[in-house]
Design a protein around this motif. Structure first.
Motif, mmCIF file in Angstrom:
data_model
loop_
_atom_site.group_PDB
_atom_site.id
_atom_site.type_symbol
_atom_site.label_atom_id
_atom_site.label_comp_id
_atom_site.label_asym_id
_atom_site.label_seq_id
_atom_site.Cartn_x
_atom_site.Cartn_y
_atom_site.Cartn_z
ATOM 1 N N ALA A 19 1.121 -1.095 -0.063
ATOM 2 C CA ALA A 19 -0.122 -0.172 0.208
ATOM 3 C C ALA A 19 0.827 1.147 0.305
ATOM 4 O O ALA A 19 2.186 1.311 0.304
ATOM 5 N N VAL A 76 -3.906 -2.370 3.729
ATOM 6 C CA VAL A 76 -3.986 -1.381 3.230
ATOM 7 C C VAL A 76 -3.873 0.397 3.647
ATOM 8 O O VAL A 76 -3.629 0.620 4.818
ATOM 9 N N ASP A 77 -3.968 1.023 2.901
ATOM 10 C CA ASP A 77 -4.194 2.553 3.808
ATOM 11 C C ASP A 77 -5.628 3.130 3.617
ATOM 12 O O ASP A 77 -6.009 3.117 3.659
ATOM 13 N N LEU A 111 -10.313 -5.204 3.135
ATOM 14 C CA LEU A 111 -10.149 -4.371 2.339
ATOM 15 C C LEU A 111 -10.773 -3.380 2.344
ATOM 16 O O LEU A 111 -10.952 -3.342 4.509
ATOM 17 N N TYR A 156 -12.907 -1.218 7.156
ATOM 18 C CA TYR A 156 -12.141 -2.152 7.019
ATOM 19 C C TYR A 156 -12.718 -3.261 7.478
ATOM 20 O O TYR A 156 -12.631 -3.973 8.273
ATOM 21 N N GLU A 190 -10.492 -7.396 -2.359
ATOM 22 C CA GLU A 190 -10.484 -5.953 -3.294
ATOM 23 C C GLU A 190 -11.610 -5.854 -4.853
ATOM 24 O O GLU A 190 -11.717 -4.746 -4.242
ATOM 25 N N GLY A 210 -7.384 3.349 -0.409
ATOM 26 C CA GLY A 210 -7.125 2.340 -0.489
ATOM 27 C C GLY A 210 -6.820 1.432 -1.808
ATOM 28 O O GLY A 210 -7.040 0.447 -1.100
#
Lengths: 390, 390
Positions: free
Chosen positions: B106, B155-156, B199, B207, B252, B389
């Motif tokens: 990410a 993920v970010d 995800l 999240y 995702e 994300g």
């Protein structure tokens, strides 16, 4: 002799290359310098100006869209000027004066067409994004005086369509540009008295026109265009009290966050909250002045609001869960426009009377930087290239 | 002599400039060539390949994120390789082998940090996006055998955070990277048995981790992280019948359209529909095989679904209003991955066994083009640079 000749030839190539160095365009943007008729090209990663591009004419209420490669900005001036600006080379590529008095434009879903909506003569003109050559002309309905209606609220929509409103003749039109030279028009009459601006929801489904001539708004569901426009929020408007309205709010400033939409009330010191699933009112947030833009952070966590004169020295931040103002900022007089970094970590705000754009961290709500800009107004980042309706 | 020297110097500069011509990066992308360990850089406007970049190692299950200027792709290989690819020059800028076996990565909200999640040794490593130098190392909890847990579903999230799951130790961690050298960790234990993928919703709020060890999913509301994770959709999973699962679906690939989310059922020939406001089931759509990815068009109008072997020659398109399959396409064997143009006018589909990427118009659902690509798998367009994300 031969070598010398090659040398000179190369010098001239280098001259160009030096001006247009290879770099990504995902973190660029332009800021309108309204009084000077110029734009600054900015790098949002290093928070610095790269170029000033001049000669764009009258940029009052100017707006911009981006080519799908995010290299070119198309700037729509008030004087009917359509300017194509190269962000990599800091250069005006082409400028055409396509109407006498215009207000906004849009780029088609596939990026090949630029549409401009005109007051004078009323209607929409469609140009090649590549060359700015005229591709199609869509004149507006004529008023009883024989003039084409002013055309406003132009947006792009999925399915290679443009949607816009006719102020004088109370219409909403949808133009399908699948065959660019033969626009297929769907025209809705009696679509609300004097639509003055329009927006499309971020998914491109709902077109909404604000009305100057009556309360309420016009809603067109583009998934079911056969059903035609309906009226929503019948109490939204200037109302019976006829409050002084210092500035009609911008509808493109509508914010969508989760299930809610936030919109600037007209004439009232309020932001209205609307349930997106049924377009019914869901509350109001008292604010510091008559709101102009109410804009959602990309994460939908907060709404940033600016105000009409004499309260345009202030920005307020609303929490979208508690529906309360959590911060009142005083960034300076003439806080005209805001633009978020695409992932939302910061917001850039034009402070016209200080000739500065100020940058705020959206987490700490503290100022973290600024740039000198001559009478800044609209700020447009290239991430708009990838969004429906922007 | 002096002139000759300048001539030669310029020739060498031109050589570089010719390879890295100035152009916008908004319409570029990469396609993973899995078997060859290379990527193709593609221009989505002209539907053509610009470069092939080789030497990226084992690209099974490879994924990629983009720098905020949309010039560089960071490619995460299965062999722990992290590669920085320059899309403008078609060049591998740098490659580090940062772990023994890794799965995804990410980029931070501000674009300065790249995080990679590792199976071996378990944990997350954080690198400078500029130099790929190690900035922080976040080792995972050790299992009773003394090995760090496999780390997945990275993920970010807004607020300069990374969120990820620990497969072996049933945890979800949130790392606040506001001070890059000192990650601030929030660790949730007993967050569900064996989270295998994660995800984040497009707004960056929720999240969600898929569980391999039990039914249901783990949900963490990042706006209220103090409340910790909760369990949702308790009937989502392999269930009691223990159907053969040919491929665990990619989370995702979750699609969000309006108020609904669409997710691939595990082991069943179904796409599940979930109400986004309360995360309760809202129906199922029968489909052709075990779904792998269920992806929403940017306008939310249709969901495109691909399937696990032996049904991976087929793509189905679901209407998000009627919840019915409206088209079954047979693009070819090994239809592995899909990517939409940012405004949604077309979708690119990797057809591995035909060594082609095929392009479909999302309005007509007809094929409109194709490109030769060596065993294509993941397709990643630069518009991801601007999305939370992705």
């Amino acid at each position: 002799m031969r070598l010398i000749f090659i040398g000179l030839l190369l010098i001239s190539s280098i001259g160009q290359a030096a001006d247009c160095l290879p770099r990504g365009t995902g973190d660029l943007g332009i800021i309108i310098e309204r009084a000077a008729g110029s734009v600054q090209v900015v790098d949002t990663t290093h928070r610095k100006a790269l170029f000033r591009v001049e000669g764009l004419g009258d940029l009052s209420h100017a707006s911009a869209v981006y080519s799908r490669d995010a290299r070119y900005a198309y700037v729509f001036g008030r004087d009917g000027g359509l300017s194509k600006v190269d962000l990599l080379c800091g250069m005006l590529v082409k400028r055409v004066v396509q109407g006498g008095n215009s207000i906004g434009g849009a780029i088609s879903q596939d990026g090949r067409l630029i549409a401009v909506s005109n007051y004078e003569p009323g209607g929409v003109k469609v140009f090649s994004a590549e060359t700015l050559e005229l591709v199609a002309n869509i004149p507006a309905t004529k008023t009883p005086e024989g003039k084409g209606s002013k055309t406003v609220g132009l947006v792009d929509a999925p399915g290679q369509r443009f949607v816009f409103s006719l102020y004088d003749t109370d219409e909403v039109w949808v133009a399908d540009m699948s065959d660019p030279k033969s626009p297929k028009l769907t025209q809705f009459k009696e679509a609300g008295r004097h639509p003055y601006d329009g927006l499309i929801t971020p998914d491109g489904r709902y077109y909404i026109a604000g009305l100057f001539g009556e309360d309420g708004l016009t809603l067109l569901d583009l998934w079911h265009i056969d059903k035609g426009p309906t009226r929503i929020l019948s109490h939204y408007g200037k109302g019976e009290q006829q409050l002084p309205v210092y500035k009609m709010p911008h509808l493109e400033g509508w914010a969508v966050a989760g299930d809610l939409a936030f919109l600037p009330a007209i004439g009232h010191y309020e932001v209205l909250v609307v349930n997106r699933s049924n377009w019914q009112p869901a509350g109001t947030v008292p604010v510091y002045g008559q709101p102009v833009f109410a804009m959602a952070q990309p994460d939908g966590r907060q709404i940033w609001v600016n105000f009409a004169f004499p309260n345009n020295d202030t920005i307020q931040v609303i929490d979208t869960e508690t529906l309360k103002v959590i911060k009142t900022l005083k960034p300076g007089k003439g806080a005209l426009h805001m633009e978020f970094a695409p992932r939302g970590e910061e917001v850039w705000i034009s402070i016209r009377d200080e000739d500065r754009v100020k940058i705020f961290d959206t987490t700490t709500l503290e100022q973290i930087g600024s740039l000198p800009v001559d009478k800044p107004s609209g700020i447009f980042f290239t991430s708009r290239a990838h969004k429906i309706g922007l």
